[in-house]
Enzyme design. Structure first.
Site, PDB file in Angstrom:
ATOM      1  N   TRP A 139      12.738 -13.698   6.225  1.00  0.00           N
ATOM      2  CA  TRP A 139      13.407 -12.566   5.560  1.00  0.00           C
ATOM      3  C   TRP A 139      12.661 -12.143   4.293  1.00  0.00           C
ATOM      4  O   TRP A 139      13.067 -11.218   3.629  1.00  0.00           O
ATOM      5  CB  TRP A 139      14.856 -12.912   5.221  1.00  0.00           C
ATOM      6  CG  TRP A 139      15.030 -14.268   4.640  1.00  0.00           C
ATOM      7  CD1 TRP A 139      14.942 -14.625   3.324  1.00  0.00           C
ATOM      8  CD2 TRP A 139      15.327 -15.463   5.363  1.00  0.00           C
ATOM      9  NE1 TRP A 139      15.159 -15.955   3.184  1.00  0.00           N
ATOM     10  CE2 TRP A 139      15.404 -16.500   4.418  1.00  0.00           C
ATOM     11  CE3 TRP A 139      15.537 -15.756   6.710  1.00  0.00           C
ATOM     12  CZ2 TRP A 139      15.676 -17.816   4.779  1.00  0.00           C
ATOM     13  CZ3 TRP A 139      15.813 -17.066   7.074  1.00  0.00           C
ATOM     14  CH2 TRP A 139      15.880 -18.085   6.124  1.00  0.00           C
ATOM     15  N   GLU A 161      21.270 -14.641   3.634  1.00  0.00           N
ATOM     16  CA  GLU A 161      22.156 -15.302   2.670  1.00  0.00           C
ATOM     17  C   GLU A 161      23.451 -15.762   3.330  1.00  0.00           C
ATOM     18  O   GLU A 161      23.953 -16.836   3.047  1.00  0.00           O
ATOM     19  CB  GLU A 161      22.471 -14.367   1.488  1.00  0.00           C
ATOM     20  CG  GLU A 161      21.328 -14.187   0.535  1.00  0.00           C
ATOM     21  CD  GLU A 161      20.888 -15.489  -0.127  1.00  0.00           C
ATOM     22  OE1 GLU A 161      21.713 -16.407  -0.251  1.00  0.00           O
ATOM     23  OE2 GLU A 161      19.702 -15.578  -0.484  1.00  0.00           O
ATOM     24  N   GLN A 213      26.365 -23.013   3.893  1.00  0.00           N
ATOM     25  CA  GLN A 213      26.814 -24.230   4.593  1.00  0.00           C
ATOM     26  C   GLN A 213      25.880 -24.637   5.734  1.00  0.00           C
ATOM     27  O   GLN A 213      26.262 -25.453   6.557  1.00  0.00           O
ATOM     28  CB  GLN A 213      28.226 -24.062   5.199  1.00  0.00           C
ATOM     29  CG  GLN A 213      29.260 -23.471   4.298  1.00  0.00           C
ATOM     30  CD  GLN A 213      29.841 -24.495   3.349  1.00  0.00           C
ATOM     31  OE1 GLN A 213      29.652 -25.689   3.530  1.00  0.00           O
ATOM     32  NE2 GLN A 213      30.502 -24.030   2.327  1.00  0.00           N
ATOM     33  N   GLY A 263      28.312 -22.246  13.793  1.00  0.00           N
ATOM     34  CA  GLY A 263      29.512 -22.697  13.100  1.00  0.00           C
ATOM     35  C   GLY A 263      29.998 -21.679  12.072  1.00  0.00           C
ATOM     36  O   GLY A 263      29.361 -20.666  11.827  1.00  0.00           O
ATOM     37  N   TYR A 316      28.821 -15.036  -5.249  1.00  0.00           N
ATOM     38  CA  TYR A 316      27.492 -15.545  -4.906  1.00  0.00           C
ATOM     39  C   TYR A 316      26.726 -14.550  -4.020  1.00  0.00           C
ATOM     40  O   TYR A 316      25.600 -14.157  -4.327  1.00  0.00           O
ATOM     41  CB  TYR A 316      27.553 -16.922  -4.214  1.00  0.00           C
ATOM     42  CG  TYR A 316      26.191 -17.254  -3.670  1.00  0.00           C
ATOM     43  CD1 TYR A 316      25.178 -17.648  -4.533  1.00  0.00           C
ATOM     44  CD2 TYR A 316      25.871 -17.041  -2.327  1.00  0.00           C
ATOM     45  CE1 TYR A 316      23.886 -17.849  -4.076  1.00  0.00           C
ATOM     46  CE2 TYR A 316      24.593 -17.235  -1.860  1.00  0.00           C
ATOM     47  CZ  TYR A 316      23.601 -17.641  -2.740  1.00  0.00           C
ATOM     48  OH  TYR A 316      22.327 -17.821  -2.283  1.00  0.00           O
ATOM     49  N   ASP A 371      24.581 -20.835  -6.376  1.00  0.00           N
ATOM     50  CA  ASP A 371      25.086 -21.611  -5.229  1.00  0.00           C
ATOM     51  C   ASP A 371      25.150 -23.086  -5.642  1.00  0.00           C
ATOM     52  O   ASP A 371      24.930 -23.423  -6.822  1.00  0.00           O
ATOM     53  CB  ASP A 371      24.199 -21.383  -3.995  1.00  0.00           C
ATOM     54  CG  ASP A 371      22.832 -22.036  -4.116  1.00  0.00           C
ATOM     55  OD1 ASP A 371      22.481 -22.471  -5.240  1.00  0.00           O
ATOM     56  OD2 ASP A 371      22.117 -22.139  -3.106  1.00  0.00           O
ATOM     57  N   CYS A 373      12.277 -36.006 -10.804  1.00  0.00           N
ATOM     58  CA  CYS A 373      12.013 -35.442 -12.129  1.00  0.00           C
ATOM     59  C   CYS A 373      10.531 -35.503 -12.488  1.00  0.00           C
ATOM     60  O   CYS A 373      10.034 -34.640 -13.217  1.00  0.00           O
ATOM     61  CB  CYS A 373      12.841 -36.178 -13.179  1.00  0.00           C
ATOM     62  SG  CYS A 373      14.600 -36.126 -12.823  1.00  0.00           S
ATOM     63  N   CYS A 426      14.784 -30.392 -19.779  1.00  0.00           N
ATOM     64  CA  CYS A 426      16.012 -30.773 -19.072  1.00  0.00           C
ATOM     65  C   CYS A 426      16.806 -31.815 -19.870  1.00  0.00           C
ATOM     66  O   CYS A 426      16.332 -32.931 -20.109  1.00  0.00           O
ATOM     67  CB  CYS A 426      15.644 -31.330 -17.696  1.00  0.00           C
ATOM     68  SG  CYS A 426      17.081 -31.934 -16.798  1.00  0.00           S
TER      69      CYS A 426
HETATM   70 FE1  SF4 Z   1      15.085 -33.788 -12.937  1.00  0.00          FE
HETATM   71 FE2  SF4 Z   1      16.146 -32.036 -14.615  1.00  0.00          FE
HETATM   72 FE3  SF4 Z   1      14.186 -31.292 -13.022  1.00  0.00          FE
HETATM   73 FE4  SF4 Z   1      16.566 -31.777 -12.022  1.00  0.00          FE
HETATM   74  S1  SF4 Z   1      16.043 -30.134 -13.451  1.00  0.00           S
HETATM   75  S2  SF4 Z   1      14.620 -32.484 -11.179  1.00  0.00           S
HETATM   76  S3  SF4 Z   1      17.247 -33.461 -13.331  1.00  0.00           S
HETATM   77  S4  SF4 Z   1      14.062 -32.802 -14.629  1.00  0.00           S
END
Ligand code: SF4
Length: 361
Positions: free
Chosen positions: A3, A19, A24, A63, A101, A119, A180, A189
Protein backbone atom coordinates in the site's frame (compact mmCIF):
# COMPACT_ATOMS: atom_id res chain seq x y z
CA UNK A 1 4.35 -2.73 1.89
CA UNK A 2 2.05 -3.03 -1.12
CA UNK A 3 0.00 0.00 0.00
CA UNK A 4 3.05 2.31 0.02
CA UNK A 5 3.80 3.65 -3.46
CA UNK A 6 7.50 3.69 -4.45
CA UNK A 7 7.04 7.37 -5.30
CA UNK A 8 4.34 10.00 -5.29
CA UNK A 9 1.50 10.50 -2.84
CA UNK A 10 -0.25 7.48 -1.31
CA UNK A 11 -3.71 6.47 -2.51
CA UNK A 12 -6.18 7.26 0.34
CA UNK A 13 -8.32 4.24 -0.53
CA UNK A 14 -5.34 1.86 -0.27
CA UNK A 15 -4.14 3.46 2.96
CA UNK A 16 -7.57 3.06 4.47
CA UNK A 17 -7.99 -0.59 3.44
CA UNK A 18 -4.54 -1.47 4.81
CA UNK A 19 -5.15 0.33 8.11
CA UNK A 20 -8.45 -1.48 8.62
CA UNK A 21 -6.99 -4.89 7.75
CA UNK A 22 -3.99 -4.36 10.03
CA UNK A 23 -6.19 -3.83 13.10
CA UNK A 24 -5.79 -6.90 15.35
CA UNK A 25 -4.07 -8.77 12.51
CA UNK A 26 -0.43 -9.51 11.75
CA UNK A 27 1.27 -7.85 8.81
CA UNK A 28 2.27 -11.08 7.06
CA UNK A 29 -1.33 -12.35 7.32
CA UNK A 30 -2.73 -9.12 5.91
CA UNK A 31 -0.58 -8.78 2.77
CA UNK A 32 -2.17 -11.61 0.66
CA UNK A 33 -5.68 -10.58 1.79
CA UNK A 34 -4.92 -6.98 0.90
CA UNK A 35 -3.71 -7.94 -2.59
CA UNK A 36 -6.81 -10.08 -3.26
CA UNK A 37 -9.12 -7.39 -1.90
CA UNK A 38 -7.56 -4.71 -4.13
CA UNK A 39 -7.72 -7.02 -7.16
CA UNK A 40 -11.44 -7.50 -6.53
CA UNK A 41 -12.34 -3.97 -5.39
CA UNK A 42 -9.65 -1.73 -6.93
CA UNK A 43 -11.36 1.59 -6.14
CA UNK A 44 -13.69 3.11 -3.59
CA UNK A 45 -16.45 3.14 -6.23
CA UNK A 46 -15.94 -0.58 -6.93
CA UNK A 47 -16.20 -1.32 -3.21
CA UNK A 48 -19.26 0.90 -2.76
CA UNK A 49 -21.13 -1.00 -5.49
CA UNK A 50 -20.27 -4.46 -4.10
CA UNK A 51 -22.74 -6.69 -2.28
CA UNK A 52 -22.08 -7.22 1.45
CA UNK A 53 -21.72 -10.93 0.83
CA UNK A 54 -18.88 -10.35 -1.65
CA UNK A 55 -17.03 -8.11 0.81
CA UNK A 56 -17.44 -10.61 3.64
CA UNK A 57 -16.22 -13.39 1.32
CA UNK A 58 -13.09 -11.30 0.64
CA UNK A 59 -12.60 -11.02 4.43
CA UNK A 60 -13.29 -14.71 4.95
CA UNK A 61 -10.46 -16.09 7.09
CA UNK A 62 -9.20 -12.70 8.29
CA UNK A 63 -11.56 -12.57 11.28
CA UNK A 64 -13.23 -9.57 12.93
CA UNK A 65 -15.84 -9.42 10.18
CA UNK A 66 -17.43 -6.21 11.45
CA UNK A 67 -14.49 -4.56 9.69
CA UNK A 68 -15.71 -5.78 6.31
CA UNK A 69 -19.26 -4.58 6.90
CA UNK A 70 -18.04 -1.17 8.06
CA UNK A 71 -15.75 -0.85 5.03
CA UNK A 72 -18.71 -1.28 2.74
CA UNK A 73 -20.93 1.15 4.66
CA UNK A 74 -18.16 3.74 4.89
CA UNK A 75 -17.36 3.43 1.15
CA UNK A 76 -21.02 4.06 0.27
CA UNK A 77 -21.32 7.00 2.68
CA UNK A 78 -18.03 8.58 1.59
CA UNK A 79 -18.95 8.29 -2.08
CA UNK A 80 -22.45 9.67 -1.57
CA UNK A 81 -21.45 12.56 0.72
CA UNK A 82 -17.99 13.51 -0.58
CA UNK A 83 -17.37 11.70 -3.87
CA UNK A 84 -14.50 9.84 -2.18
CA UNK A 85 -12.71 9.72 1.16
CA UNK A 86 -12.83 13.22 2.68
CA UNK A 87 -9.57 15.00 3.52
CA UNK A 88 -10.82 16.11 6.94
CA UNK A 89 -10.62 14.44 10.34
CA UNK A 90 -14.15 15.44 11.49
CA UNK A 91 -15.63 14.19 8.19
CA UNK A 92 -13.69 10.90 8.41
CA UNK A 93 -14.92 10.42 11.98
CA UNK A 94 -18.50 10.55 10.68
CA UNK A 95 -17.95 7.43 8.54
CA UNK A 96 -18.86 3.96 9.89
CA UNK A 97 -15.92 2.15 11.47
CA UNK A 98 -13.73 5.27 11.75
CA UNK A 99 -12.47 5.95 15.28
CA UNK A 100 -9.71 8.37 16.29
CA UNK A 101 -6.97 5.93 15.26
CA UNK A 102 -8.24 5.14 11.74
CA UNK A 103 -9.20 8.76 11.08
CA UNK A 104 -5.77 9.96 12.27
CA UNK A 105 -3.91 7.33 10.23
CA UNK A 106 -5.80 8.02 6.99
CA UNK A 107 -5.68 11.81 7.49
CA UNK A 108 -1.95 11.94 8.24
CA UNK A 109 -0.63 9.22 5.89
CA UNK A 110 -2.92 9.74 2.91
CA UNK A 111 -3.65 13.49 3.11
CA UNK A 112 -0.68 14.87 5.07
CA UNK A 113 -2.98 16.38 7.73
CA UNK A 114 -1.10 16.92 11.01
CA UNK A 115 -3.13 14.51 13.14
CA UNK A 116 -1.90 11.84 15.55
CA UNK A 117 -2.59 8.10 15.15
CA UNK A 118 -1.80 6.15 18.31
CA UNK A 119 -2.21 2.40 18.00
CA UNK A 120 -1.04 -0.15 20.61
CA UNK A 121 2.55 -0.12 19.33
CA UNK A 122 2.82 3.67 19.28
CA UNK A 123 1.23 3.84 22.76
CA UNK A 124 3.95 1.58 24.15
CA UNK A 125 6.74 3.63 22.56
CA UNK A 126 5.26 6.92 23.80
CA UNK A 127 4.77 5.53 27.32
CA UNK A 128 8.42 4.52 27.52
CA UNK A 129 9.84 7.52 25.72
CA UNK A 130 8.10 9.99 28.07
CA UNK A 131 8.10 7.69 31.14
CA UNK A 132 4.29 7.63 31.51
CA UNK A 133 3.25 4.86 33.94
CA UNK A 134 -0.12 3.06 33.96
CA UNK A 135 -2.08 0.86 31.61
CA UNK A 136 -2.03 2.19 28.02
CA UNK A 137 -5.63 0.98 27.55
CA UNK A 138 -7.19 3.47 29.97
CA UNK A 139 -8.98 6.39 28.27
CA UNK A 140 -7.14 8.91 30.46
CA UNK A 141 -3.74 7.58 29.51
CA UNK A 142 -4.74 7.35 25.84
CA UNK A 143 -5.62 11.06 25.93
CA UNK A 144 -2.31 11.85 27.62
CA UNK A 145 -0.36 9.82 25.05
CA UNK A 146 -2.21 11.49 22.16
CA UNK A 147 -1.26 14.89 23.58
CA UNK A 148 2.39 13.77 23.83
CA UNK A 149 2.31 12.36 20.29
CA UNK A 150 1.08 15.77 19.13
CA UNK A 151 4.27 17.37 20.50
CA UNK A 152 6.29 15.11 18.15
CA UNK A 153 4.20 15.75 15.03
CA UNK A 154 6.18 17.22 12.21
CA UNK A 155 3.75 19.40 10.27
CA UNK A 156 5.08 18.61 6.80
CA UNK A 157 5.45 14.81 7.30
CA UNK A 158 2.88 13.81 9.95
CA UNK A 159 2.21 10.43 8.33
CA UNK A 160 5.90 9.52 8.47
CA UNK A 161 6.13 10.42 12.18
CA UNK A 162 3.03 8.35 13.01
CA UNK A 163 4.26 5.37 11.01
CA UNK A 164 7.74 5.64 12.59
CA UNK A 165 6.29 5.41 16.09
CA UNK A 166 4.15 2.42 15.12
CA UNK A 167 7.02 0.62 13.42
CA UNK A 168 9.42 1.29 16.27
CA UNK A 169 6.89 -0.41 18.53
CA UNK A 170 6.41 -3.31 16.14
CA UNK A 171 10.10 -3.98 15.52
CA UNK A 172 12.28 -2.82 18.47
CA UNK A 173 10.20 -1.48 21.33
CA UNK A 174 8.63 -4.88 21.97
CA UNK A 175 6.32 -5.51 24.94
CA UNK A 176 8.52 -7.94 26.88
CA UNK A 177 12.09 -7.56 25.63
CA UNK A 178 12.66 -4.18 23.95
CA UNK A 179 15.86 -4.02 21.89
CA UNK A 180 17.05 -0.75 23.38
CA UNK A 181 20.66 -1.28 22.29
CA UNK A 182 19.52 -0.88 18.66
CA UNK A 183 16.95 1.85 19.26
CA UNK A 184 17.51 5.20 17.52
CA UNK A 185 15.80 7.14 20.34
CA UNK A 186 17.40 5.37 23.33
CA UNK A 187 19.27 8.52 24.36
CA UNK A 188 15.97 10.37 24.83
CA UNK A 189 14.00 7.50 26.32
CA UNK A 190 12.96 8.00 29.97
CA UNK A 191 12.14 4.33 30.62
CA UNK A 192 15.52 3.21 29.25
CA UNK A 193 17.47 5.85 31.18
CA UNK A 194 15.76 4.89 34.46
CA UNK A 195 15.79 1.11 33.88
CA UNK A 196 11.98 0.95 33.81
CA UNK A 197 11.32 -0.74 30.47
CA UNK A 198 9.98 -3.81 32.33
CA UNK A 199 7.35 -1.80 34.25
CA UNK A 200 6.34 0.81 31.64
CA UNK A 201 3.79 -0.11 30.49
CA UNK A 202 2.89 -2.57 33.27
CA UNK A 203 2.74 -6.22 32.14
CA UNK A 204 -0.80 -7.29 31.27
CA UNK A 205 -2.52 -9.87 33.43
CA UNK A 206 -4.12 -12.52 31.26
CA UNK A 207 -7.82 -12.98 31.87
CA UNK A 208 -8.96 -16.57 32.36
CA UNK A 209 -10.34 -17.91 29.08
CA UNK A 210 -13.82 -19.41 29.32
CA UNK A 211 -15.03 -21.86 26.69
CA UNK A 212 -18.06 -21.17 24.49
CA UNK A 213 -19.74 -24.14 22.83
CA UNK A 214 -21.33 -24.12 19.41
CA UNK A 215 -23.48 -27.14 18.48
CA UNK A 216 -23.79 -27.32 14.68
CA UNK A 217 -25.94 -29.37 12.31
CA UNK A 218 -24.52 -30.92 9.18
CA UNK A 219 -27.55 -31.36 6.90
CA UNK A 220 -27.00 -32.53 3.33
CA UNK A 221 -29.38 -32.77 0.42
CA UNK A 222 -28.55 -33.74 -3.17
CA UNK A 223 -24.87 -32.88 -2.89
CA UNK A 224 -25.57 -29.60 -1.12
CA UNK A 225 -25.09 -28.46 2.43
CA UNK A 226 -27.62 -26.44 4.44
CA UNK A 227 -26.17 -23.09 5.48
CA UNK A 228 -27.64 -20.36 7.62
CA UNK A 229 -26.77 -16.68 7.45
CA UNK A 230 -26.42 -15.61 11.03
CA UNK A 231 -28.12 -12.33 11.97
CA UNK A 232 -26.04 -9.38 13.10
CA UNK A 233 -24.65 -8.43 15.51
CA UNK A 234 -22.76 -11.09 17.46
CA UNK A 235 -20.28 -13.84 16.82
CA UNK A 236 -20.03 -14.50 13.05
CA UNK A 237 -22.94 -12.07 12.52
CA UNK A 238 -23.84 -11.69 8.83
CA UNK A 239 -21.72 -14.72 7.81
CA UNK A 240 -22.87 -18.09 6.55
CA UNK A 241 -22.46 -21.10 8.79
CA UNK A 242 -23.82 -24.55 9.54
CA UNK A 243 -27.12 -24.01 11.40
CA UNK A 244 -26.56 -24.26 15.12
CA UNK A 245 -26.86 -22.90 18.60
CA UNK A 246 -24.45 -21.27 21.04
CA UNK A 247 -24.21 -22.86 24.48
CA UNK A 248 -22.67 -21.62 27.70
CA UNK A 249 -22.28 -25.19 28.97
CA UNK A 250 -21.73 -28.48 27.24
CA UNK A 251 -24.51 -30.51 28.83
CA UNK A 252 -27.46 -31.46 26.66
CA UNK A 253 -25.88 -30.10 23.49
CA UNK A 254 -27.66 -32.58 21.21
CA UNK A 255 -31.12 -31.90 22.71
CA UNK A 256 -30.57 -28.14 22.64
CA UNK A 257 -29.55 -28.35 19.00
CA UNK A 258 -32.70 -30.38 18.18
CA UNK A 259 -34.90 -27.77 19.90
CA UNK A 260 -33.14 -24.91 18.19
CA UNK A 261 -33.52 -26.56 14.77
CA UNK A 262 -37.22 -27.20 15.34
CA UNK A 263 -37.81 -23.56 16.29
CA UNK A 264 -35.62 -22.31 13.55
CA UNK A 265 -36.65 -24.54 10.63
CA UNK A 266 -40.21 -25.25 11.73
CA UNK A 267 -39.70 -29.02 11.36
CA UNK A 268 -38.46 -31.89 13.49
CA UNK A 269 -34.91 -32.85 12.87
CA UNK A 270 -33.04 -36.03 13.75
CA UNK A 271 -29.73 -35.16 15.41
CA UNK A 272 -27.33 -38.04 14.84
CA UNK A 273 -23.71 -38.73 15.67
CA UNK A 274 -21.16 -36.13 16.49
CA UNK A 275 -18.85 -36.12 13.47
CA UNK A 276 -16.30 -33.46 14.35
CA UNK A 277 -15.00 -31.42 17.25
CA UNK A 278 -12.75 -28.41 16.85
CA UNK A 279 -11.40 -25.82 19.25
CA UNK A 280 -10.63 -22.34 17.98
CA UNK A 281 -9.12 -19.53 20.01
CA UNK A 282 -11.13 -16.29 19.85
CA UNK A 283 -9.80 -13.07 21.37
CA UNK A 284 -11.14 -13.71 24.86
CA UNK A 285 -12.67 -17.17 24.71
CA UNK A 286 -12.04 -20.65 23.36
CA UNK A 287 -14.75 -21.67 20.91
CA UNK A 288 -15.56 -25.38 20.93
CA UNK A 289 -17.44 -26.44 17.78
CA UNK A 290 -19.26 -29.77 17.85
CA UNK A 291 -20.75 -30.87 14.53
CA UNK A 292 -23.61 -33.41 14.42
CA UNK A 293 -24.82 -35.23 11.35
CA UNK A 294 -28.52 -34.41 11.08
CA UNK A 295 -31.49 -35.42 8.96
CA UNK A 296 -34.48 -33.28 8.26
CA UNK A 297 -37.06 -35.51 6.55
CA UNK A 298 -39.76 -32.88 6.12
CA UNK A 299 -37.71 -29.94 5.04
CA UNK A 300 -39.50 -28.36 2.16
CA UNK A 301 -38.68 -25.30 0.15
CA UNK A 302 -36.71 -22.45 1.51
CA UNK A 303 -38.57 -19.68 -0.29
CA UNK A 304 -39.10 -16.68 1.95
CA UNK A 305 -36.02 -17.59 3.99
CA UNK A 306 -33.10 -15.62 2.54
CA UNK A 307 -31.10 -16.61 5.62
CA UNK A 308 -31.13 -20.30 4.57
CA UNK A 309 -29.74 -22.01 1.51
CA UNK A 310 -28.55 -25.38 0.34
CA UNK A 311 -25.11 -24.53 -1.02
CA UNK A 312 -23.25 -26.56 -3.64
CA UNK A 313 -19.55 -27.28 -2.99
CA UNK A 314 -18.40 -24.79 -5.60
CA UNK A 315 -20.48 -22.02 -3.98
CA UNK A 316 -18.72 -22.28 -0.65
CA UNK A 317 -15.70 -20.28 -1.87
CA UNK A 318 -17.98 -17.40 -2.90
CA UNK A 319 -19.82 -17.12 0.39
CA UNK A 320 -18.71 -15.22 3.47
CA UNK A 321 -17.79 -18.05 5.85
CA UNK A 322 -15.66 -17.66 8.97
CA UNK A 323 -12.50 -19.79 8.95
CA UNK A 324 -13.83 -21.72 11.96
CA UNK A 325 -16.88 -22.71 9.91
CA UNK A 326 -14.82 -23.79 6.90
CA UNK A 327 -12.75 -25.97 9.22
CA UNK A 328 -15.92 -27.43 10.74
CA UNK A 329 -17.21 -28.34 7.26
CA UNK A 330 -13.87 -29.89 6.27
CA UNK A 331 -13.47 -31.83 9.51
CA UNK A 332 -17.05 -33.14 9.50
CA UNK A 333 -16.83 -34.71 6.05
CA UNK A 334 -15.61 -32.13 3.59
CA UNK A 335 -17.86 -31.06 0.79
CA UNK A 336 -21.08 -33.09 0.43
CA UNK A 337 -21.37 -36.11 -1.80
CA UNK A 338 -22.42 -35.15 -5.30
CA UNK A 339 -24.79 -37.83 -6.67
CA UNK A 340 -23.02 -40.02 -9.20
CA UNK A 341 -19.52 -39.09 -8.10
CA UNK A 342 -17.06 -40.50 -5.59
CA UNK A 343 -17.52 -39.13 -2.12
CA UNK A 344 -15.18 -36.40 -0.99
CA UNK A 345 -14.18 -37.40 2.53
CA UNK A 346 -12.55 -35.25 5.15
CA UNK A 347 -9.54 -33.54 3.63
CA UNK A 348 -6.08 -34.25 4.99
CA UNK A 349 -6.03 -30.68 6.22
CA UNK A 350 -9.41 -31.20 7.85
CA UNK A 351 -8.21 -34.35 9.62
CA UNK A 352 -5.07 -32.61 10.83
CA UNK A 353 -7.11 -29.75 12.17
CA UNK A 354 -9.44 -31.86 14.24
CA UNK A 355 -8.82 -31.04 17.84
CA UNK A 356 -7.08 -27.95 19.09
CA UNK A 357 -7.16 -25.14 16.57
CA UNK A 358 -5.46 -22.03 17.78
CA UNK A 359 -6.23 -19.33 15.18
CA UNK A 360 -8.72 -16.51 15.30
CA UNK A 361 -12.32 -16.91 14.08
FE1 SF4 B 1 14.03 0.86 24.45
FE2 SF4 B 1 12.94 3.25 24.81
FE3 SF4 B 1 13.73 2.53 22.40
FE4 SF4 B 1 11.61 1.40 23.48
S1 SF4 B 1 11.81 3.55 22.91
S2 SF4 B 1 13.27 0.34 22.41
S3 SF4 B 1 12.22 1.33 25.64
S4 SF4 B 1 15.02 2.82 24.16
Amino acid sequence: MPWRPPSGPPDPYRVWISEVMLQQTRLETVIPYYRRFLARFPTLAALASAREEEVLAAFSGLGYYARGRNLLRAARSALAAHGGLPASVPALLELPGFGPYTAGAVASIAFGIPEVAVDGNAARVLSRLFGVPGDSGSPRKRRELSALARTLLCRDRPGDVNQSLMELGATLCLPRAPRCERCPVARDCAAFRHGRTGSIPPPRRRARRRPLWLALARLERGGRLLLWRRPEPGLFGGLWQLPGVELECEEGARARLREALRAFLGASCRVGDEVATLVRALTHRDLVLRVYRCELPEVGRLEGRPDLRFAAPDELGELGLATAMRRAIEASGGVPKVPGRARAGPTAAGRRRRGKGGEGP
